[in-house]
Design an enzyme around this catalytic site. Structure first.
Site, PDB file in Angstrom:
ATOM      1  N   GLU A  46       0.657  -0.886   0.053  1.00 59.88           N
ATOM      2  CA  GLU A  46      -0.309  -0.173   0.011  1.00 59.88           C
ATOM      3  C   GLU A  46       0.585   1.714   0.230  1.00 59.88           C
ATOM      4  OE1 GLU A  46      -4.159   0.981   2.228  1.00 59.88           O
ATOM      5  OE2 GLU A  46      -2.348   1.202   3.455  1.00 59.88           O
ATOM      6  N   HIS A  88      -8.033  -2.141  14.752  1.00 62.13           N
ATOM      7  CA  HIS A  88      -7.639  -1.200  13.215  1.00 62.13           C
ATOM      8  C   HIS A  88      -7.467  -2.079  12.287  1.00 62.13           C
ATOM      9  CE1 HIS A  88      -6.851   2.645  11.238  1.00 62.13           C
ATOM     10  NE2 HIS A  88      -6.304   1.370  10.440  1.00 62.13           N
ATOM     11  N   GLU A  89      -7.114  -3.085  12.624  1.00 56.87           N
ATOM     12  CA  GLU A  89      -6.398  -3.707  10.857  1.00 56.87           C
ATOM     13  C   GLU A  89      -6.892  -4.487  10.833  1.00 56.87           C
ATOM     14  OE1 GLU A  89      -4.254  -2.768   9.307  1.00 56.87           O
ATOM     15  OE2 GLU A  89      -3.020  -1.466  10.753  1.00 56.87           O
ATOM     16  N   GLY A 113       4.465   0.656  10.633  1.00 58.49           N
ATOM     17  CA  GLY A 113       2.972   0.425  11.740  1.00 58.49           C
ATOM     18  C   GLY A 113       2.477  -1.097  11.966  1.00 58.49           C
ATOM     19  N   ALA A 114       1.965  -1.328  10.520  1.00 59.03           N
ATOM     20  CA  ALA A 114       0.966  -2.068  10.576  1.00 59.03           C
ATOM     21  C   ALA A 114       0.512  -1.475   9.709  1.00 59.03           C
ATOM     22  CB  ALA A 114       0.125  -2.551  12.050  1.00 59.03           C
ATOM     23  N   MET A 115      -0.090  -3.733   8.568  1.00 55.81           N
ATOM     24  CA  MET A 115      -0.664  -3.429   7.533  1.00 55.81           C
ATOM     25  C   MET A 115      -1.145  -4.224   6.946  1.00 55.81           C
ATOM     26  SD  MET A 115      -1.062  -2.048   4.375  1.00 55.81           S
ATOM     27  CE  MET A 115      -2.231  -2.962   3.610  1.00 55.81           C
ATOM     28  N   GLU A 116      -2.845  -3.840   6.782  1.00 56.35           N
ATOM     29  CA  GLU A 116      -4.152  -4.510   6.691  1.00 56.35           C
ATOM     30  C   GLU A 116      -4.191  -6.178   5.292  1.00 56.35           C
ATOM     31  OE1 GLU A 116      -5.861  -1.379   4.752  1.00 56.35           O
ATOM     32  OE2 GLU A 116      -4.177  -1.835   6.407  1.00 56.35           O
ATOM     33  N   ASN A 117      -3.335  -6.158   5.478  1.00 61.28           N
ATOM     34  CA  ASN A 117      -3.497  -7.299   4.486  1.00 61.28           C
ATOM     35  C   ASN A 117      -4.080  -8.668   4.232  1.00 61.28           C
ATOM     36  OD1 ASN A 117      -0.498  -6.017   2.594  1.00 61.28           O
ATOM     37  ND2 ASN A 117       0.598  -7.265   5.105  1.00 61.28           N
TER      38      ASN A 117
END
Length: 695
Positions: free
Chosen positions: A153, A320-321, A286-290
């Protein structure tokens, strides 16, 4: 460079990007990718090889097949387009650097129909946490251990494989990765099978099951020697290097609890057969919602103590993710200018559903603190609205990095105007209607409007009233002027930031609701009136002896400035035994707005001190979060006299008594935070309780 010079440069770059069309031609659309990757984890030579079979449909006759590719070496001799009855070899491979286009130019027309594009390519594994990247850590023997992961992303999938890298161009993906057998490969879907490679390199192929329809930016794959925490079914796991795995247990538990909460809220079960979360030591995003494989920065989901600063951060990231598995993955945005929708919903839910996951209902009260931060950002003339035209890759990334807080604030505002029940019904309808599809902002407004029309709640035109809040700079300041003889109360609006910076004056539809001394009803956040963008608004029938407080529960996105007499009436009431009749969120709002107005030189210091003095009675963290800021500002900007010290000790004394000096296993988050505030200021001004400070 001066402020004006930087502004001109920024505007110039935006203008230039809008002169170029960065969007792909719409003559061809992929529907399935078959991808194979071989990462080479060799120090000083981190590279990868890849092959793809892309199944696509051509809709218009063309001699150019255009997709995306960035920093990839295409093995041109292997490129071919396979039709039903022919194999087409491209005439030229063209690379457009500015638009990151990869164009296959053909000698003859490519007619409408179904084709398969075969490609071989190679690239560099970067260490910048984007695209296909490498990372490392030191193991127990002090040896460097390497791993690879992806972060696509917004527009980085094209750095790993040639693709139609736009969010609306969804396809299914069939992924295979070659790696050493002592490593584990993960991807969006479960493993289909493992095959021993035919070469003598000792590696094996891990082949994954085919994904549902999804956007390229949600594709993910990793290779590491990590260990995991998993559930009994083996379909929910968190992966990390073994020495930190125990510190991930809280993140694992939060994420695991979030799934049934989301399923219950949306009435849609999680679609994929598994979920993995992997903690990357050097990840900087941070974090990624794959979909099916959340990638997180190790330090952001690691927890060492019961109530340290990581509690809220971890639950925020995890909820969130997980929320994105529905809002962003199951439904995705049609283009990046709509990203405020999915980020706004996921950010809204990390408060709203986080309260349910953690069994701490008051977590939703943190919205008002979040909103205050959004006000601060919107006070900056360089802060752009979350719903705006974006074109180039860099613009999409800039937008993504700035939308979350403002977008969630507007989602919270919409929820308050519709009611939580109607808002939830609208979200359910949105997911059901656009499942596996892409949505636009207009699709969102239309679906929520349909839901509101079907309800018995107070109706209004959602797009007309709400879109100005996401498409304009600044925020409204509502000025309340009372005639205490006639009883007429006049409301006007202004964008103070716009005026100060000579920007066009933004105007909004303002939802109005209010409470008074005689009618201190703070229960409903529905709008009883709407103030239009051009005219002042008049309220009549309020007792001149009453205070009036506008914006119940501070649900809508605007600040309020009252005339001096009304401010005094509010201050007098707050400094009485009846102060708790004013809703806790409005007590916080009064301090937030008063403090901001003081810094804008629109409220006297004496009046701010009078409002703040009510904190001698207040023992709730939410107003105190601003009270803490006010004390800090006064300490930093004025001389600390004995009277100042007496004042500070007076207002924090009750807070310390209520929270106590010692930690307790039964403490909730707010108790921990307010104890720190009380002890800190007691220590600062009088050296009392300093030994009880916990940093």
């Amino acid at each position: 460079m001066g402020y004006l010079g930087f502004s001109i440069l920024l505007l110039g770059l935006v203008h230039l990007s809008h002169q170029i069309n960065y969007r792909l031609p719409n003559g061809s659309i992929p529907h399935h990718y078959k991808l194979s990757f071989i990462p080479h984890l060799i120090p000083d030579n981190f590279t990868f090889d890849g092959e793809s079979e892309i199944f696509l449909r051509v809709h218009k006759t063309t001699r150019n097949l255009t997709l995306h590719s960035l920093n990839l070496e295409i093995h041109e001799e292997s490129t071919m387009i396979v039709g039903d009855e022919e194999i087409i070899i491209p005439h030229r491979h063209i690379f457009e650097k500015e638009r990151e286009f990869f164009i296959l130019n053909l000698r003859n027309d490519l007619l409408p129909g179904d084709y398969k594009l075969l490609l071989k390519f190679s690239g560099i594994l970067n260490n910048a946490s984007r695209g296909f990247f490498w990372d490392s850590y030191l193991n127990d023997d002090n040896e460097t251990t390497y791993l690879v992961a992806t972060q696509f992303e917004t527009t980085h999938a094209r750095q790993a494989f040639p693709c139609w890298d736009e969010p609306a161009l969804k396809a299914t993906f069939e992924i295979s990765i070659k790696h050493f057998p002592n490593y584990t490969a993960l991807s969006n879907m479960p493993v289909d099978k493992k095959l021993i490679g035919t070469e003598s390199d000792g590696k094996l192929w891990t082949k994954f099951k085919t994904t549902p329809l999804m956007s390229t930016y949600l594709v993910c794959f990793t290779v590491s020697d990590f260990q995991n925490i998993t559930n009994l079914e083996g379909n929910f796991s968190l992966w990390a290097r073994k020495n930190v795995l125990n510190s991930m247990k809280f993140a694992y538990d939060v994420a695991l609890k979030a799934f049934p909460v989301l399923e219950d809220y949306t009435n849609i079960p999680y679609i994929l057969p598994k979920m993995d979360i992997i903690a990357i030591p050097g990840h900087d995003n941070g974090a990624m919602e794959n979909w099916g494989l959340i990638v997180a920065k190790e330090s952001d989901i690691s927890r060492q103590a019961m109530f340290d600063e990581s509690f809220l951060r971890i639950q925020k990231y995890m909820v969130h993710e997980v929320s994105h598995q529905w809002f962003g993955n199951l439904i995705s945005v049609a283009w990046w200018n709509d990203i405020w929708l999915t980020e706004g919903l996921a950010s809204y839910f990390h408060f709203y559903l986080g309260a349910k996951v953690n069994n701490f209902p008051r977590m939703t009260d943190l919205f008002i603190i979040n909103k205050n931060k959004v006000f601060e950002k919107d006070d900056d003339p360089l802060s752009l609205p979350p719903f705006r035209e974006v074109n180039s890759a860099i613009e999409t990334r800039q937008l993504l990095n700035t939308v979350h807080d403002k977008a969630s604030t507007i989602m919270k505002m919409l929820s308050g105007l519709l009611s939580e029940e109607v808002f939830q019904s609208g979200i359910k309808k949105l997911l059901k209607k656009y499942k596996f599809r892409s949505i636009t902002t207009d699709n969102f407004w239309e679906t929520m409007q349909e839901t509101l029309n079907e309800s018995s709640e107070n109706n209004f035109k959602i797009k007309k009233m709400l879109e100005p809040y996401i498409s304009q700079q600044g925020f409204p300041l509502i000025n309340v002027i009372r005639n205490y003889t006639s009883g007429v109360i006049k409301l006007t609006q202004e964008c103070l930031m716009c005026k100060k910076n000579n920007l066009p004056e933004s105007k909004w539809w303002i939802p109005i609701n209010f409470a008074t001394t005689s009618s201190p009803d703070f229960s409903s956040t529905l709008a009883t009136h709407w103030m239009n963008p051009e005219d002042e608004f008049v309220i009549e029938g309020v007792d001149p002896n009453d205070w009036i407080i506008i914006n119940i529960k501070s649900s809508a996105y605007y600040r309020v400035n009252y005339d001096e007499e009304n401010w005094k009436k509010i201050g007098h009431y707050l400094n009485s035994e009846n102060f708790s009749n004013i809703d806790i969120l409005n007590r916080a709002q009064i301090l937030q707005d008063g403090f901001w107005l003081f810094k804008q030189e629109k409220l006297d210091k004496e009046l701010l001190i009078y409002l703040t003095s009510y904190l001698t009675r207040e023992v709730d963290y939410i107003p105190w979060s601003t009270g803490d800021d006010i004390i800090q500002h006064l300490v930093e900007n004025t001389d600390i006299t004995e009277d100042s010290k007496i004042f500070i000790l007076a207002i924090v004394g009750n807070l310390v008594d209520d929270a106590g000096l010692e930690e307790s296993p039964n403490d909730d988050l707010f108790t921990v935070w307010k104890r720190f505030i009380g002890i800190y200021w007691s220590c600062y001004v009088s050296k009392r309780f300093c030994s009880h400070l916990r940093w």
